[in-house]
Write an enzyme that holds these catalytic residues in place. Structure first.
Site, PDB file in Angstrom:
ATOM      1  N   ASP A 171       0.880  -1.169  -0.153  1.00  0.00           N
ATOM      2  CA  ASP A 171       0.124  -0.116   0.171  1.00  0.00           C
ATOM      3  C   ASP A 171       0.928   1.175  -0.063  1.00  0.00           C
ATOM      4  OD1 ASP A 171      -2.223   1.465   0.009  1.00  0.00           O
ATOM      5  OD2 ASP A 171      -2.991   1.021   2.299  1.00  0.00           O
ATOM      6  N   THR A 172       0.390   2.412  -0.349  1.00  0.00           N
ATOM      7  CA  THR A 172       1.078   3.675  -0.314  1.00  0.00           C
ATOM      8  C   THR A 172       0.260   4.790  -0.536  1.00  0.00           C
ATOM      9  OG1 THR A 172       2.860   4.746  -1.532  1.00  0.00           O
ATOM     10  CG2 THR A 172       1.047   3.700  -3.087  1.00  0.00           C
ATOM     11  N   VAL A 173       0.439   5.919  -0.792  1.00  0.00           N
ATOM     12  CA  VAL A 173      -0.138   7.123  -0.859  1.00  0.00           C
ATOM     13  C   VAL A 173      -0.022   7.702  -2.308  1.00  0.00           C
ATOM     14  CG1 VAL A 173      -0.016   7.764   1.637  1.00  0.00           C
ATOM     15  CG2 VAL A 173       1.772   8.679   0.065  1.00  0.00           C
ATOM     16  N   SER A 199       6.213   6.815  -2.098  1.00  0.00           N
ATOM     17  CA  SER A 199       6.411   5.735  -1.137  1.00  0.00           C
ATOM     18  C   SER A 199       7.755   5.012  -0.897  1.00  0.00           C
ATOM     19  CB  SER A 199       5.584   4.549  -2.126  1.00  0.00           C
ATOM     20  OG  SER A 199       5.303   3.275  -1.487  1.00  0.00           O
ATOM     21  N   LYS A 241      -9.719   4.555   2.710  1.00  0.00           N
ATOM     22  CA  LYS A 241      -8.698   5.029   3.574  1.00  0.00           C
ATOM     23  C   LYS A 241      -9.357   6.124   4.489  1.00  0.00           C
ATOM     24  CE  LYS A 241      -4.276   4.611   2.859  1.00  0.00           C
ATOM     25  NZ  LYS A 241      -3.008   4.499   2.349  1.00  0.00           N
TER      26      LYS A 241
END
Length: 552
Positions: free
Chosen positions: A373-375, A392, A545
């Site tokens: 997962d990341t942003v 990330s 999220k």
């Protein structure tokens, strides 16, 4: 003309702004981007400000010790890309890493508890997921600096100001981020990591106000001295010392050699829209190939709730993953075939039938990045700039190493290498690893552009395909396009569905011989999109999220 409210079935509305819009996974980070827009910055300044704020308020997903990528359309009409990801250290050969692992008493701790990364196809120890050998040169600081210098209006110091304030003055931790933080506690075996990211030796609780003085001071130093301090100065020395003290090979010379790249985006036309992605070493070609194969199959022509729609899109992704994982690598080391061409798609679509195929594998997986997962953040401004920006460390807190007293957690992107010399992503000195990170830009019309992205390892290209289809094929508003239940093809061959997926369609997919299972919504990635449609700015995000979109 009255709006057709039946089109708006989401639990939240699309956000509109007059001067600018920002969408990302954390409200305080969105506020940072809006703050910089209000101070006269453009979309690129706001993107850096938002990314830097995420380093502080969502440190479980991103950080200065990772890489950053951008895909954008400027107010002048240029479509461009920025790639800021580093490669393996000069001494990081397969032989050296194997020898170091054999001598390291702590090597077992570099693999997940399930042992899934511990051996390669030859039965030998594989590339570690954590620890010093998973650390590649971090591209974030130079990427931020290059973004504001080449494309922004303000200074790097201006863009970093909100993040520095959050780090030094504190902020309250939200529920989702607190849960991610708690699950990463076991990773912090090193004193530098525990001192930087734990509080009284514990992860923060929900609502707890935390400060990160070490990270704040590093950001202040970068703001004052520029990114060179990370690659040639005191922070570079701290990074190299940390990795070497743990048995790794990173040197200051490896860091000093790093440069930002500005590659030409790759694109394809899909049902009247032009979709742009990053070229290799990223997996953008997987999204483009899948769109092309889906178009050949007419996947977007079926009713939205029909099993045929999901079946044909999933079969397109199956083939795109097989090809992408076979061929995508650092293009400086291997030639990559034209995966995004119409001719390639025609050939691949020919093998798709009315039921699921089981003779097409997922391809060669890269360190099982399936559920990473990341942003991601997207920004649009009233000048006409739209940018998709993704930052990330790969795993949540990366390798588990924090560089000395800098507060900078170092990425584990090198886990995507293989220690098998015949693997397409075999480890080599200086080579960049396969990257899951893919920002996206789409042109719907001459005066209608959007920046978008979907997070989550191998979910990313699948999310790109579904969001684009929702808008282009089914005329969905932005927010609904993100909120609709998603599906994902898995490495195991399973077809995973979100829990609120249509039950009738799910049953019919089973009858089409798909191995269907239901997964938690968090497994289907958060998503962001911002759009400039003939001067009207809009943005959407989603609650998988802490999704937050803001405009002004």
């Amino acid at each position: 003309m009255e709006p057709d409210l039946d089109r708006f079935t989401s639990r939240r509305s699309t956000v509109y702004g007059q001067r600018g819009v920002v969408a990302t996974s954390q409200p305080l980070a969105s506020q940072a981007g809006i703050e910089v827009l209000r101070e006269g910055g453009n979309a690129f300044d706001a993107a850096v400000a938002t990314a830097a704020a995420l380093n502080v308020v969502e440190p479980t997903s991103t950080g200065l010790g990772g890489d950053v990528f951008a895909l954008y359309r400027t107010a002048d009409g240029d479509v461009g890309a920025m790639r800021s990801c580093g490669g393996a250290p000069a001494d990081a050969t397969i032989e050296n890493v194997r020898a170091a692992l054999a001598e390291d008493d702590d090597a077992d701790s570099y693999y997940p508890d399930d042992g899934g990364y511990a051996v390669d196809d030859a039965g030998e120890a594989g590339m570690p997921f954590y620890g010093p050998h998973a650390v590649t040169v971090p591209g974030t600081a130079r990427g931020w600096e290059a973004t504001v210098e080449e494309l922004g209006r303000l200074s790097l110091a201006d863009a970093l100001s909100p993040a520095i304030r959050y780090a030094t003055e504190g902020y309250p931790v939200s529920e989702v981020i607190a849960s991610y933080w708690a699950s990463a506690d076991a990773l912090f075996t090193d004193d530098h990591a525990r001192e930087a990211y734990l509080f009284d030796d514990e992860p923060p609780s929900v609502g707890q106000t935390v400060t990160m003085p070490r990270l704040g001071e590093s950001m202040r130093t970068i703001a004052e001295e520029g990114a060179d301090v990370v690659y040639e100065g005191e922070i570079a020395e701290a990074i190299a010392d940390e990795v070497q003290s743990q048995g790794g090979f990173m040197t200051v010379d490896d860091l000093a050699d790093f440069e930002v790249e500005w590659p030409e985006p790759v694109s394809t036309a899909y049902n009247g829209a032009e979709v742009y992605e990053l070229p290799p070493n990223n997996q953008g070609l997987i999204a483009l190939e899948a769109l092309n194969v889906a178009a050949e199959l007419g996947a977007g022509e079926y009713d939205y709730d029909s099993p045929e729609r999901v079946h044909y899109f999933a079969e397109a992704l199956k083939r795109a993953f097989h090809d992408g994982h076979r061929y995508i690598t650092d293009p400086d080391y291997e030639e990559i075939p034209p995966l995004a061409s119409s001719e390639w798609a025609t050939e691949r679509a020919a093998g798709v039938g009315e039921t699921a195929s089981h003779d097409v594998s997922f391809g060669v997986p890269n360190a099982n990045a399936e559920d990473a997962d990341t942003v991601l953040l997207t920004v649009a401004d009233d000048a006409g700039n739209v940018v998709s920006y993704i930052n990330s460390r790969f795993a949540g807190f990366g390798s588990g190493l924090v560089a000395g007293d800098t507060g900078i957690a170092l990425q584990n992107r090198g886990a995507s290498f293989s220690l098998d010399p015949d693997h397409p992503n075999a480890l080599e000195p200086g080579k960049r690893p396969f990257h899951t990170l893919i920002p996206g830009v789409v042109k719907f019309d001459e005066d209608d552009w959007a920046a978008f992205g979907v997070m989550g390892g191998y979910m990313q290209p699948q999310g790109h395909v579904q969001v684009i289809s929702n808008i282009v094929d089914y005329d969905m508003p932005l927010q609904r396009a993100l909120d609709e239940p998603r599906w994902r093809y898995r490495e195991s061959g399973e077809l995973a569905l979100e829990p609120h997926f249509d039950d009738d369609a799910a049953a019919k997919l089973v009858r089409k011989d798909h191995d269907v299972r239901t997964l938690s919504p968090v497994m289907f990635g958060g998503a962001q999109i911002t759009r400039n449609r003939k001067g009207v700015l809009s943005a959407a995000t989603e609650p998988r999220k802490d999704g937050n979109a803001q405009g002004y």
